[in-house]
Design an enzyme around this catalytic site. Structure first.
Site, PDB file in Angstrom:
ATOM      1  N   ARG A  26       0.830  -1.215   0.000  1.00 45.47           N
ATOM      2  CA  ARG A  26       0.000   0.000   0.000  1.00 45.47           C
ATOM      3  C   ARG A  26       0.866   1.267   0.000  1.00 45.47           C
ATOM      4  O   ARG A  26       0.437   2.291  -0.535  1.00 45.47           O
ATOM      5  CB  ARG A  26      -0.935   0.000   1.205  1.00 45.47           C
ATOM      6  CG  ARG A  26      -2.046  -0.992   1.017  1.00 45.47           C
ATOM      7  CD  ARG A  26      -3.067  -0.910   2.107  1.00 45.47           C
ATOM      8  NE  ARG A  26      -4.206  -1.739   1.765  1.00 45.47           N
ATOM      9  CZ  ARG A  26      -5.068  -2.208   2.632  1.00 45.47           C
ATOM     10  NH1 ARG A  26      -4.938  -1.922   3.908  1.00 45.47           N
ATOM     11  NH2 ARG A  26      -6.072  -2.948   2.240  1.00 45.47           N
ATOM     12  N   LYS A  48     -20.376 -15.775   0.887  1.00 48.06           N
ATOM     13  CA  LYS A  48     -21.770 -15.481   1.226  1.00 48.06           C
ATOM     14  C   LYS A  48     -22.513 -14.661   0.190  1.00 48.06           C
ATOM     15  O   LYS A  48     -21.979 -13.678  -0.316  1.00 48.06           O
ATOM     16  CB  LYS A  48     -21.801 -14.692   2.527  1.00 48.06           C
ATOM     17  CG  LYS A  48     -21.365 -15.462   3.732  1.00 48.06           C
ATOM     18  CD  LYS A  48     -21.490 -14.555   4.923  1.00 48.06           C
ATOM     19  CE  LYS A  48     -21.015 -15.238   6.184  1.00 48.06           C
ATOM     20  NZ  LYS A  48     -20.826 -14.240   7.244  1.00 48.06           N
ATOM     21  N   GLY A  50      -9.518  -8.926  -1.876  1.00 49.14           N
ATOM     22  CA  GLY A  50      -8.196  -9.482  -1.587  1.00 49.14           C
ATOM     23  C   GLY A  50      -8.009 -10.887  -2.130  1.00 49.14           C
ATOM     24  O   GLY A  50      -6.943 -11.228  -2.647  1.00 49.14           O
ATOM     25  N   GLY A  54     -13.832  -3.426   0.412  1.00 46.13           N
ATOM     26  CA  GLY A  54     -15.156  -2.926   0.820  1.00 46.13           C
ATOM     27  C   GLY A  54     -15.612  -1.775  -0.055  1.00 46.13           C
ATOM     28  O   GLY A  54     -16.768  -1.728  -0.489  1.00 46.13           O
TER      29      GLY A  54
END
Ligand code: AMP
Length: 393
Positions: free
Chosen positions: A38, A198, A346, A369
């Site tokens: 990052r 999910k 990821g 996210g």
């Protein structure tokens, strides 16, 4: 992309606040950086601003210190690493606001890293006074932290109203370019591939992408909730029973667009090297742990015929071979398709890497996210806060 870019600004002699994403994994009580990916990702924006003659204030959160200073979540090791990467001195402030920081304001060519923004609870509360204090440090605001853009915090949204202009950094600009293309006017045929554990995490993404893409291929454990909703046996596969009605509704609304696996790699348990079988329908006592070869072939055919692909989430338990084969095959098919490809999350990024095809993906999103919220059609506060670009005819 509709938003002002750092490239549109005159930065000479300006003090530029860059909200970066230095939320890196640390070990050894916060002393060692496990991955500096990052930090490296922000270097082009930092170097660009320095080359333009700006003095830089870099600010980030790190971990979850819950509004209190915590030596294990200090940005000190990050400032040190940044200095090595830039090959120039980098100053470190002991806080992110207050008189001490104000006395350290950088001159052109200097770089100052602020201490963890989340050492103050006002950051996440998006408190006005704190936003004003941050804004008072600089002339110009740049946001390069796409991974934090889905949060309305002081450094991502609140401080912007006290500054004349807010621009996207080069990394943010790249994220917005690809994700906007995928969600507004993609070249067709446009395909989405969604996997992972999910359905519940990706309901909004499925509902929104369904309006945009030509086909939506489902893999991973979430496929079993859809298959069970269709009345198919799924053995002991992972399933969300409370989402069956919703899955039925999505299937009904999607018409032909939603595509489910037609065969599976099954085993009695989730264990690397477990004895496995390939079946069309998961038998009793077995778990579906990867998409099967017929599914791979059919998905790969649709991928090859696409002009744009959005992918989020693995096709199986890719951490445990042999259940990584479906995901790796899909990664290769995406890379070979020649389509504009956007990969997020990821796990999908890891899959693309382990397939050795990262450099053939058009864009790998840095925000898990944030990219899912963007694909859901939700406006990200950190993006909304950026100044609209003036369009010249
Ligand atoms: P997510 O965070 O929702 O993208 O889910 C990623 C996780 O889903 C990974 O850890 C995978 O191992 C897991 N996963 C994918 N497919 C399956 C499956 N068929 N059964 C159990 N777990 C799965």
């Amino acid at each position: 992309m509709g938003k002002l870019s750092i490239r549109d600004l005159d930065l000479r002699g300006k003090r530029v606040f860059i909200r970066v994403d230095f939320n890196v994994p640390l070990s050894n009580g916060g002393k060692e950086i496990t991955s500096d990916k990052r930090i490296r990702a922000t270097i082009p924006t930092i170097q660009y601003a320095l080359d333009c003659g700006a003095g830089l204030i870099l600010a980030s959160h790190l971990g979850r210190p819950k509004g209190k200073p915590n030596a294990e979540m200090s940005l000190v090791p990050i400032a040190k690493r940044l200095g090595e990467l830039l090959a120039r001195p980098v100053k470190m402030a002991s806080d992110c606001v207050g008189p001490k920081v104000e006395s350290m304001k950088p001159a052109p060519g200097e770089v100052l890293v602020l201490e963890n923004l989340r050492f103050h609870s006002e950051e996440e509360q998006n408190a006005d006074g704190f936003s004003r204090q941050l804004a008072s440090l600089c002339d110009v605001y740049v946001n390069d932290a796409f991974g934090s853009a889905h949060r309305a915090h002081a450094s991502t949204a609140g401080m912007v109203k006290y500054l004349p202009q807010a621009a996207a950094g080069l990394l943010m600009e790249q994220e917005l370019k690809y994700l906007t293309l995928a969600t507004t006017n993609p070249p067709h045929p446009c395909l989405a591939i969604l996997g992972g554990a999910k359905v519940s995490d990706k309901i909004e993404v499925i509902a929104n992408l369904m309006k945009i893409v030509d086909r939506l291929l489902i893999g991973g454990a979430m496929a079993y909730t859809f298959l069970k909703a269709q009345g198919q046996s799924i053995g002991r596969s992972l399933v969300e029973d409370d989402k069956l009605d919703l899955a039925r509704k999505l299937i009904a609304e999607s018409g032909e667009k939603l595509v489910l696996p037609v065969d599976h790699v099954v085993a009695p348990e989730i264990q690397a090297g477990a004895e496995f079988k390939i079946v069309d329908v998961v038998p009793d006592g077995m778990m579906g742990l990867d998409i099967g070869p017929r599914t791979v072939a059919s998905y790969a055919g649709m991928i090859a015929a696409s002009r744009m692909i959005v992918w989020n989430g693995p096709m199986g338990v890719f951490e445990k071979p042999p259940f990584d084969r479906g995901t790796v095959a899909i990664a290769k098919a995406v890379a070979e398709s020649g389509a504009i490809s956007v990969v997020g999350g990821g796990d999908s990024e890891k899959a693309v890497k382990s397939a050795g095809v990262s450099d053939r993906i058009s864009h790998i999103s840095t925000g898990g996210g944030a990219s899912l919220e963007f694909l859901s059609g939700i406006e990200l506060p950190g993006v909304t806060a950026l100044t609209e670009a003036r369009t010249t005819e």
